[in-house]
Design a protein around this motif. Structure first.
Motif, mmCIF file in Angstrom:
data_model
loop_
_atom_site.group_PDB
_atom_site.id
_atom_site.type_symbol
_atom_site.label_atom_id
_atom_site.label_comp_id
_atom_site.label_asym_id
_atom_site.label_seq_id
_atom_site.Cartn_x
_atom_site.Cartn_y
_atom_site.Cartn_z
ATOM 1 N N ALA A 130 0.809 -1.220 0.000
ATOM 2 C CA ALA A 130 0.000 0.000 0.000
ATOM 3 C C ALA A 130 0.838 1.264 0.000
ATOM 4 C CB ALA A 130 -0.918 0.009 1.223
ATOM 5 N N PHE A 131 2.113 1.158 0.383
ATOM 6 C CA PHE A 131 2.953 2.332 0.615
ATOM 7 C C PHE A 131 2.954 3.344 -0.539
ATOM 8 C CE2 PHE A 131 7.183 4.420 0.900
ATOM 9 C CZ PHE A 131 6.963 5.109 2.082
ATOM 10 N N GLY A 162 -1.527 9.655 -2.009
ATOM 11 C CA GLY A 162 -2.747 10.244 -1.467
ATOM 12 C C GLY A 162 -4.017 9.559 -1.909
ATOM 13 N N ALA A 163 -3.941 8.276 -2.276
ATOM 14 C CA ALA A 163 -5.129 7.551 -2.721
ATOM 15 C C ALA A 163 -6.081 7.331 -1.552
ATOM 16 C CB ALA A 163 -4.724 6.201 -3.317
ATOM 17 N N PRO A 164 -7.398 7.356 -1.783
ATOM 18 C CA PRO A 164 -8.375 7.111 -0.713
ATOM 19 C C PRO A 164 -8.199 5.719 -0.112
ATOM 20 C CG PRO A 164 -9.440 8.010 -2.681
ATOM 21 C CD PRO A 164 -8.036 7.666 -3.070
ATOM 22 N N LYS A 165 -8.484 5.585 1.184
ATOM 23 C CA LYS A 165 -8.267 4.312 1.873
ATOM 24 C C LYS A 165 -9.037 3.167 1.220
ATOM 25 C CE LYS A 165 -7.103 6.083 6.471
ATOM 26 N NZ LYS A 165 -7.480 6.070 7.913
ATOM 27 N N ARG A 166 -10.251 3.435 0.785
ATOM 28 C CA ARG A 166 -11.048 2.377 0.159
ATOM 29 C C ARG A 166 -10.386 1.887 -1.120
ATOM 30 N NH1 ARG A 166 -14.344 2.361 -3.924
ATOM 31 N NH2 ARG A 166 -14.352 4.645 -4.052
ATOM 32 N N LYS A 167 -9.875 2.815 -1.920
ATOM 33 C CA LYS A 167 -9.192 2.447 -3.154
ATOM 34 C C LYS A 167 -7.903 1.699 -2.867
ATOM 35 C CE LYS A 167 -7.424 4.331 -7.495
ATOM 36 N NZ LYS A 167 -7.208 5.570 -8.312
ATOM 37 N N VAL A 168 -7.194 2.134 -1.825
ATOM 38 C CA VAL A 168 -5.951 1.457 -1.439
ATOM 39 C C VAL A 168 -6.245 0.008 -1.079
ATOM 40 C CG1 VAL A 168 -4.118 1.336 0.281
ATOM 41 C CG2 VAL A 168 -4.773 3.557 -0.688
ATOM 42 N N LYS A 169 -7.251 -0.211 -0.258
ATOM 43 C CA LYS A 169 -7.598 -1.556 0.184
ATOM 44 C C LYS A 169 -7.970 -2.438 -0.995
ATOM 45 C CE LYS A 169 -10.548 -4.105 3.399
ATOM 46 N NZ LYS A 169 -11.615 -4.000 4.437
ATOM 47 N N GLU A 170 -8.796 -1.925 -1.894
ATOM 48 C CA GLU A 170 -9.223 -2.702 -3.056
ATOM 49 C C GLU A 170 -8.035 -3.078 -3.939
ATOM 50 O OE1 GLU A 170 -12.112 -0.384 -5.105
ATOM 51 O OE2 GLU A 170 -13.712 -0.747 -3.621
ATOM 52 N N ARG A 171 -7.181 -2.090 -4.190
ATOM 53 C CA ARG A 171 -6.038 -2.334 -5.085
ATOM 54 C C ARG A 171 -5.040 -3.301 -4.459
ATOM 55 N NH1 ARG A 171 -4.440 -3.242 -10.068
ATOM 56 N NH2 ARG A 171 -2.294 -2.545 -10.469
ATOM 57 N N VAL A 172 -4.745 -3.133 -3.191
ATOM 58 C CA VAL A 172 -3.775 -4.015 -2.531
ATOM 59 C C VAL A 172 -4.297 -5.447 -2.505
ATOM 60 C CG1 VAL A 172 -2.624 -4.562 -0.358
ATOM 61 C CG2 VAL A 172 -2.736 -2.189 -1.156
ATOM 62 N N ASN A 173 -5.560 -5.626 -2.178
ATOM 63 C CA ASN A 173 -6.127 -6.979 -2.156
ATOM 64 C C ASN A 173 -6.103 -7.611 -3.549
ATOM 65 O OD1 ASN A 173 -6.647 -6.971 0.600
ATOM 66 N ND2 ASN A 173 -8.720 -6.146 0.365
ATOM 67 N N GLU A 174 -6.370 -6.794 -4.560
ATOM 68 C CA GLU A 174 -6.347 -7.288 -5.945
ATOM 69 C C GLU A 174 -4.943 -7.753 -6.343
ATOM 70 O OE1 GLU A 174 -6.564 -5.420 -10.474
ATOM 71 O OE2 GLU A 174 -7.433 -4.292 -8.787
ATOM 72 N N ILE A 175 -3.945 -6.943 -6.018
ATOM 73 C CA ILE A 175 -2.580 -7.273 -6.413
ATOM 74 C C ILE A 175 -2.036 -8.449 -5.608
ATOM 75 C CG2 ILE A 175 -0.204 -6.410 -6.467
ATOM 76 C CD1 ILE A 175 -1.953 -5.363 -8.684
ATOM 77 N N LEU A 176 -2.365 -8.530 -4.316
ATOM 78 C CA LEU A 176 -1.911 -9.669 -3.519
ATOM 79 C C LEU A 176 -2.510 -10.970 -4.039
ATOM 80 C CD1 LEU A 176 -1.921 -8.283 0.145
ATOM 81 C CD2 LEU A 176 0.042 -8.767 -1.333
#
Length: 338
Positions: free
Chosen positions: A104-105, A111-125
């Protein structure tokens, strides 16, 4: 997509200037996996750092999509860098952060929104096969898993370019193969251009579409994998190919061979399955002795490499050689000069 136009990078050390990169001309096409190989000190790591301007060229231009990177503003450069991911030999993970927060770093920095960060990180993992390691820390991971985290972090901002600086050098052969397969998946599914820096010819063989060989800051040879493996011209290229093909005949064997005619016969594409040498033995009055043989794959195509000696009348051997040259690549290995 990435173009080096007469690029030179000089460094000064104790009053002496040396060129780590010397008048390099290269072009990396969109969506390809391009390898740069060289021994230690060849300038390859400096070259890759010029792409995202971690190093600035002393002369020449580095262009991305036609844009001269040295001419963009600092704000524009930051934007371009978000489209360039980078993975490293020693992973460069934050040891006090979980896998999730390591990935997520770069999104958090942007400055991405937390919701977008969570979605993207879960997708990439999920993509890199580490969904079940999201809450683990780096010291709880194997080397291969750490590098998968590094790849996931590099992909977090949806880059169009991925730079890999000796990304598999710290890994064992089996783990290296799995990481290379993952990088192929990255290219195929995300259409990301990948530039790989390595000193391992096996990495080039397994994954790259094209390759450039560097020595003393210069590109000494470049081309497709098939061309460099079948007809390496520069001595440095020949040394690297030798590490993979392992087809050097021991001197003790060469000294025992009485014939003048020893050749390397290279089979590519459809010719790898053709009985060329068998046909030669049938059509010409000579003997064919295979001293070494290997068939491997390059870019999912068969690639055969044989070292053979021909025994017989000189004129008959010359006729046979002309016949072979029409079908496959053949190069002389040894001659007594007669």
């Amino acid at each position: 997509m990435i173009r080096f136009d007469q690029v030179t990078k000089s460094f000064d050390h104790e009053g002496t200037s040396f060129k780590a990169v010397n008048q390099v001309d290269l072009e990396v096409q969109k969506g390809e996996i391009f390898g740069v190989i060289g021994f230690s000190g060849a300038g390859k790591s400096t070259l890759v750092r010029l792409v995202n301007q971690l190093e600035r060229p002393s002369s020449g231009k580095v262009l991305i999509d036609g844009q001269d990177m040295s001419q963009v503003s600092s704000g524009k450069l930051r934007s371009i860098r978000r489209g360039i991911g980078m993975i490293f030999q020693h992973f460069n993970l934050l040891e006090t952060k979980t896998v999730f927060h390591n990935v997520a770093f770069p999104l958090t920095l942007a400055g991405a929104p937390k919701r977008k960060v969570k979605e993207r990180v879960n997708e990439i993992l999920e993509f890199v096969g580490l969904s079940d390691r999201a809450n683990h820390y780096p010291d709880q991971l194997s080397g291969g898993q750490k590098q998968r985290v590094g790849i996931a972090r590099a992909l977090a901002t949806s880059p169009s370019i991925l730079l890999c600086d000796e990304a598999t050098s710290a890994l064992d052969p089996e783990t290296t193969k799995s990481i290379l397969n993952l990088l192929k998946k990255v290219r195929d599914e995300y259409n990301i251009t990948i530039l790989i820096i390595t000193h391992e010819m096996n990495v080039i063989k397994e994954i790259c579409d094209r390759v450039a060989v560097m020595e003393d800051g210069k590109v000494v040879e470049a081309g497709s994998i098939f061309n460099l493996f079948s007809q390496p011209k520069h001595p440095t290229t020949q040394k690297f190919v030798q590490t993979v093909m392992n087809d050097e005949i021991p001197k003790s064997i060469l000294d025992q061979v009485e014939t003048r005619y020893i050749y390397r016969v290279t089979f590519t594409d459809g010719s790898a399955s053709q009985p060329v040498l068998s046909n030669v033995a049938k059509q010409f009055d000579l003997e064919v002795n295979v001293l070494y043989g290997q068939i491997t794959e390059l870019q999912d195509s068969p690639f055969g490499n044989l070292i053979v000696e021909f025994q017989g009348d000189d004129d008959e051997i010359q006729r046979a050689l002309e016949y072979i040259k029409q079908q496959v690549i053949i190069q002389e290995v040894k001659s007594d000069g007669r």
